[in-house]
Design an enzyme around this catalytic site. Structure first.
Site, PDB file in Angstrom:
ATOM      1  N   THR A 126     100.409 -36.850  66.159  1.00  0.00           N
ATOM      2  CA  THR A 126     100.254 -35.667  67.019  1.00  0.00           C
ATOM      3  C   THR A 126      99.393 -35.965  68.251  1.00  0.00           C
ATOM      4  OG1 THR A 126     100.413 -34.311  65.038  1.00  0.00           O
ATOM      5  CG2 THR A 126      99.483 -33.249  66.996  1.00  0.00           C
ATOM      6  N   PHE A 156      94.224 -33.762  66.187  1.00  0.00           N
ATOM      7  CA  PHE A 156      94.489 -33.237  64.842  1.00  0.00           C
ATOM      8  C   PHE A 156      94.743 -34.380  63.869  1.00  0.00           C
ATOM      9  CE2 PHE A 156      95.177 -29.194  67.011  1.00  0.00           C
ATOM     10  CZ  PHE A 156      94.538 -28.331  66.133  1.00  0.00           C
ATOM     11  N   ILE A 336      93.202  -9.628  43.557  1.00  0.00           N
ATOM     12  CA  ILE A 336      92.932  -9.288  42.150  1.00  0.00           C
ATOM     13  C   ILE A 336      91.440  -9.456  41.827  1.00  0.00           C
ATOM     14  CG2 ILE A 336      93.366 -10.074  39.765  1.00  0.00           C
ATOM     15  CD1 ILE A 336      96.314 -10.510  40.621  1.00  0.00           C
ATOM     16  N   GLY A 339      86.127  -7.823  45.554  1.00  0.00           N
ATOM     17  CA  GLY A 339      85.038  -8.326  46.396  1.00  0.00           C
ATOM     18  C   GLY A 339      84.619  -9.734  46.032  1.00  0.00           C
ATOM     19  N   GLU A 362     102.393 -31.642  58.884  1.00  0.00           N
ATOM     20  CA  GLU A 362     103.641 -32.349  58.518  1.00  0.00           C
ATOM     21  C   GLU A 362     104.867 -31.486  58.766  1.00  0.00           C
ATOM     22  OE1 GLU A 362     103.738 -34.767  54.964  1.00  0.00           O
ATOM     23  OE2 GLU A 362     101.549 -34.712  54.979  1.00  0.00           O
TER      24      GLU A 362
HETATM   25  C1  LIG Z   1      94.605 -29.660  58.848  1.00  0.00           C
HETATM   26  C2  LIG Z   1      95.570 -30.418  59.708  1.00  0.00           C
HETATM   27  C3  LIG Z   1      95.698 -31.784  59.527  1.00  0.00           C
HETATM   28  C4  LIG Z   1      96.563 -32.512  60.324  1.00  0.00           C
HETATM   29  N1  LIG Z   1      96.621 -33.872  60.152  1.00  0.00           N
HETATM   30  C5  LIG Z   1      97.420 -34.604  60.983  1.00  0.00           C
HETATM   31  C6  LIG Z   1      97.429 -36.038  60.886  1.00  0.00           C
HETATM   32  O1  LIG Z   1      96.724 -36.631  60.032  1.00  0.00           O
HETATM   33  N2  LIG Z   1      98.202 -36.745  61.748  1.00  0.00           N
HETATM   34  C7  LIG Z   1      98.973 -36.142  62.690  1.00  0.00           C
HETATM   35  O2  LIG Z   1      99.647 -36.842  63.435  1.00  0.00           O
HETATM   36  N3  LIG Z   1      98.973 -34.780  62.826  1.00  0.00           N
HETATM   37  C8  LIG Z   1      98.220 -34.001  61.989  1.00  0.00           C
HETATM   38  N4  LIG Z   1      98.182 -32.633  62.123  1.00  0.00           N
HETATM   39  C9  LIG Z   1      98.945 -32.012  63.194  1.00  0.00           C
HETATM   40  C10 LIG Z   1     100.119 -31.204  62.698  1.00  0.00           C
HETATM   41  O3  LIG Z   1     101.144 -32.028  62.232  1.00  0.00           O
HETATM   42  C11 LIG Z   1     100.553 -30.266  63.854  1.00  0.00           C
HETATM   43  O4  LIG Z   1      99.506 -29.307  64.000  1.00  0.00           O
HETATM   44  C12 LIG Z   1     101.876 -29.595  63.590  1.00  0.00           C
HETATM   45  O5  LIG Z   1     102.929 -30.515  63.613  1.00  0.00           O
HETATM   46  C13 LIG Z   1     102.164 -28.478  64.606  1.00  0.00           C
HETATM   47  O6  LIG Z   1     101.922 -28.895  65.915  1.00  0.00           O
HETATM   48  P1  LIG Z   1     101.007 -27.986  66.883  1.00  0.00           P
HETATM   49  O7  LIG Z   1      99.748 -27.680  66.170  1.00  0.00           O
HETATM   50  O8  LIG Z   1     100.903 -28.692  68.176  1.00  0.00           O
HETATM   51  O9  LIG Z   1     101.772 -26.625  67.050  1.00  0.00           O
HETATM   52  P2  LIG Z   1     102.967 -26.300  68.083  1.00  0.00           P
HETATM   53  O10 LIG Z   1     104.006 -27.360  68.002  1.00  0.00           O
HETATM   54  O11 LIG Z   1     102.373 -26.007  69.395  1.00  0.00           O
HETATM   55  O12 LIG Z   1     103.558 -24.971  67.447  1.00  0.00           O
HETATM   56  C14 LIG Z   1     102.929 -23.690  67.573  1.00  0.00           C
HETATM   57  C15 LIG Z   1     103.804 -22.654  66.905  1.00  0.00           C
HETATM   58  O13 LIG Z   1     105.098 -22.633  67.524  1.00  0.00           O
HETATM   59  C16 LIG Z   1     106.116 -22.858  66.548  1.00  0.00           C
HETATM   60  N5  LIG Z   1     107.204 -23.634  67.125  1.00  0.00           N
HETATM   61  C17 LIG Z   1     107.144 -24.825  67.795  1.00  0.00           C
HETATM   62  N6  LIG Z   1     108.368 -25.224  68.133  1.00  0.00           N
HETATM   63  C18 LIG Z   1     109.227 -24.284  67.653  1.00  0.00           C
HETATM   64  C19 LIG Z   1     110.647 -24.134  67.684  1.00  0.00           C
HETATM   65  N7  LIG Z   1     111.451 -25.062  68.238  1.00  0.00           N
HETATM   66  N8  LIG Z   1     111.193 -23.037  67.101  1.00  0.00           N
HETATM   67  C20 LIG Z   1     110.400 -22.106  66.509  1.00  0.00           C
HETATM   68  N9  LIG Z   1     109.063 -22.185  66.456  1.00  0.00           N
HETATM   69  C21 LIG Z   1     108.483 -23.283  67.020  1.00  0.00           C
HETATM   70  C22 LIG Z   1     105.420 -23.623  65.436  1.00  0.00           C
HETATM   71  O14 LIG Z   1     106.111 -23.494  64.205  1.00  0.00           O
HETATM   72  C23 LIG Z   1     104.058 -22.964  65.414  1.00  0.00           C
HETATM   73  O15 LIG Z   1     104.123 -21.776  64.688  1.00  0.00           O
HETATM   74  C24 LIG Z   1      97.326 -31.875  61.319  1.00  0.00           C
HETATM   75  C25 LIG Z   1      97.203 -30.491  61.488  1.00  0.00           C
HETATM   76  C26 LIG Z   1      96.339 -29.769  60.709  1.00  0.00           C
HETATM   77  C27 LIG Z   1      96.207 -28.282  60.909  1.00  0.00           C
END
Ligand SMILES: Cc1cc2nc3c(=O)[nH]c(=O)nc-3n(C[C@H](O)[C@H](O)[C@H](O)COP(=O)(O)OP(=O)(O)OC[C@H]3O[C@@H](n4cnc5c(N)ncnc54)[C@H](O)[C@@H]3O)c2cc1C
Length: 378
Positions: A126, A156, A336, A339, A362
C-alpha cells in the site's frame, strides 16, 4: 477452543489434533497477557509474541502451506490475542512470496528464520495514493548495475519499524502498469530505507509509514521473474485471504462465548438474560452467522489444500462474509454485556476495537464484492 465439529468435513485428523494443541497454548500462554498500554508496548509485545509462536512451532503451517492449519492457528490466536494473530498474519504475508518464488537465497536468508520466529517479516504494498487500486502503485525500482535502486513511500505497513525485512512491491516499468511491477526483499538495515512515522490504531497493532530514498538492493533480492511481482502479490493474497476470515471467526467465537457466559449469569427483572427472547434471538443469529462464516473459510482453505490453482472466488466470499459477520457478532456481544461491554478492560471491548480493521486490510469488503461479482459475470 477451536471447535472442529462443525467444520470436520473439511479437515484431516492432523487438523483436529492441531486445533486442540494450539487452543490449549493460546489459553495458557496468550489469553493471560495484558493488553499493551501504548504503541511502544504493542511493538515490544509483538516481538516477544513472534519468539513464542516460532519456538512453539505455530508458524510451520505457513512453511508447509497448509492453509487449513493456518486457519486453525489464526482462529485460536485471534480468540486469545488479536496482536498474536497479527504477528502470525504478517509472517505469512511477508514469507509466502519468497516461498512461492523458490528464490533459494532469500528462502534460507529470510523465510527460514522468519518461520522459526527469529526474523520479523513485513509486506509493503500500500502507498498513500495506491490503496484499493494497488496496481497503480508509484514506488520505483530502477535497474542499476547488478541490482535495483528503490524510491517511494509505503504506508499502512504492519510491523513498520520493527520488521527485520520488508517484502516490497515497486514498479520497474511504469508503462507496463501491473505487468511492470517487481517484488523485492529489502532488509530493514538497507541504507536509504527509513521509518517515516508510526500510525497508531485504537487496538494494539504495530503500523507505520516507511520511505525508500535511493535504497540499493542486489538483484538476488528480486523474487519475481521480470514483471511478475504483482502476480506474486495476488497469488499470496489469494492464499492468505481465507485466513483473515479465520481470524475474524476466532474473534467472533470469543465474543459469543463471553456474551453467552454473561447472559447466563446476569439477572435483570428477576431472571437471567438468557430467558429474554430478544437476547435469545441475538445469540441464535450470532451462532448461525459464525458457523456459516467458518464453513466458507474452511471451504476456501480446503479447496486450496487439495490443489485448486486459484481460490479467488472462495477466498473473497470467505473474507467478506466472515469479517462482516464477525463485526456484527462482536457488536452484539458488546450489547449483551451492556455497560460492562464498553469498559476498556473487558475482552469484548478489545475485540470490538480489533475486529474492525479486518474488513479493510487485504482488500476491503467492497473490493471482495467486486471480485465475487466479477467471477459471476465472467
Ligand atoms: C490495520 C491495517 C493493517 C494494514 N497492513 C498492511 C500491510 O501490512 N501492508 C500493506 O501493504 N497494506 C496494509 N494495509 C493497507 C490496506 O490493505 C488498505 O488500507 C486497504 O487495501 C484499503 O486501501 P485504502 O485504505 O487506501 O482505502 P481506499 O482504497 O481509499 O478505499 C476507501 C473506501 O472506498 C472503497 N472503494 C475503493 N475503491 C472502490 C471501488 N472500485 N468500488 C467500491 N468501493 C471502493 C473502499 O472499499 C473503502 O471503503 C493495512 C491496513 C490496515 C487498516
Amino acid at each position: 477452543m477451536v471447535d472442529t465439529a462443525p467444520i470436520r468435513a473439511f479437515l484431516d485428523d492432523k487438523h483436529v489434533t492441531l486445533a486442540e494443541r494450539v487452543s490449549e497454548f493460546a489459553a495458557r500462554e496468550l489469553a493471560p497477557l495484558p493488553e499493551p498500554k501504548d504503541d511502544a508496548a504493542a511493538r515490544k509485545q509483538a516481538r516477544e509474541l513472534l519468539g513464542k509462536l516460532g519456538a512453539a512451532g505455530w508458524l510451520q503451517p505457513i512453511r508447509e502451506q497448509d492453509w487449513r492449519a493456518c486457519c486453525i492457528v489464526r482462529e485460536a490466536l485471534a480468540a486469545a490475542s488479536p496482536l498474536a494473530d497479527a504477528v502470525f498474519a504478517l509472517q505469512a504475508l511477508g514469507t509466502v512470496p519468497i516461498l512461492l518464488s523458490e528464490n533459494e537465497k532469500m528462502r534460507s536468508r529470510w523465510a527460514t528464520p522468519a518461520l522459526t520466529g527469529q526474523a520479523m517479516a513485513s509486506f509493503a504494498m500500500t502507498e498513500p495514493d495506491a490503496g484499493s487500486d494497488v496496481a497503480s502503485l508509484g514506488a520505483t525500482a530502477e535497474p542499476d548495475g547488478d541490482g535495483y535502486v528503490l524510491s517511494g513511500t509505503k504506508t499502512f505497513i504492519s510491523n513498520a519499524g520493527i520488521a527485520d525485512f520488508y517484502t516490497v512491491f515497486a514498479t520497474t516499468d511504469r508503462a507496463k502498469k501491473d505487468k511492470g511491477i517487481g517484488c523485492f526483499v529489502v532488509p530493514a538495515d538497507t541504507a536509504g530505507l527509513r521509518m517515516v512515522r508510526a500510525l497508531v490504531l485504537s487496538a494494539p497493532h504495530p503500523l507505520g509509514e516507511i520511505a525508500f530514498q535511493k535504497a540499493r538492493i542486489p538483484s538476488e533480492g528480486r523474487l519475481d521473474a521480470a514483471g511478475e511481482g504483482f502476480k506474486l502479490g495476488l497469488a499470496t493474497l489469494d492464499r492468505v485471504r481465507a485466513t483473515v476470515g479465520a481470524a475474524a471467526c476466532g474473534m467472533a467465537t470469543r465474543a459469543l462465548s463471553e456474551a453467552l457466559a454473561h447472559a447466563k449469569s446476569r439477572r435483570q427483572f428477576g431472571k437471567p438474560l438468557t430467558e429474554f427472547q430478544l437476547i435469545q434471538e441475538k445469540l441464535a443469529r450470532m451462532a448461525t452467522d459464525l458457523t456459516a462464516a467458518r464453513l466458507l473459510v474452511y471451504r476456501a482453505a480446503w479447496e486450496k489444500d487439495r490443489g485448486a490453482a486459484r481460490v479467488t472466488l472462495e477466498a473473497a466470499m470467505a473474507k467478506a462474509f466472515a469479517t462482516e459477520a464477525a463485526q456484527r457478532i462482536v457488536d452484539d456481544a458488546v450489547q449483551i454485556l451492556g455497560g460492562r461491554g464498553v469498559l476498556a478492560e473487558n475482552p469484548v471491548d478489545r475485540l470490538y476495537r480489533s475486529v474492525r480493521a479486518l474488513r479493510i486490510y487485504e482488500g476491503t469488503t467492497e473490493i471482495q464484492q467486486l471480485i465475487i461479482a466479477g467471477q459471476l459475470i465472467k
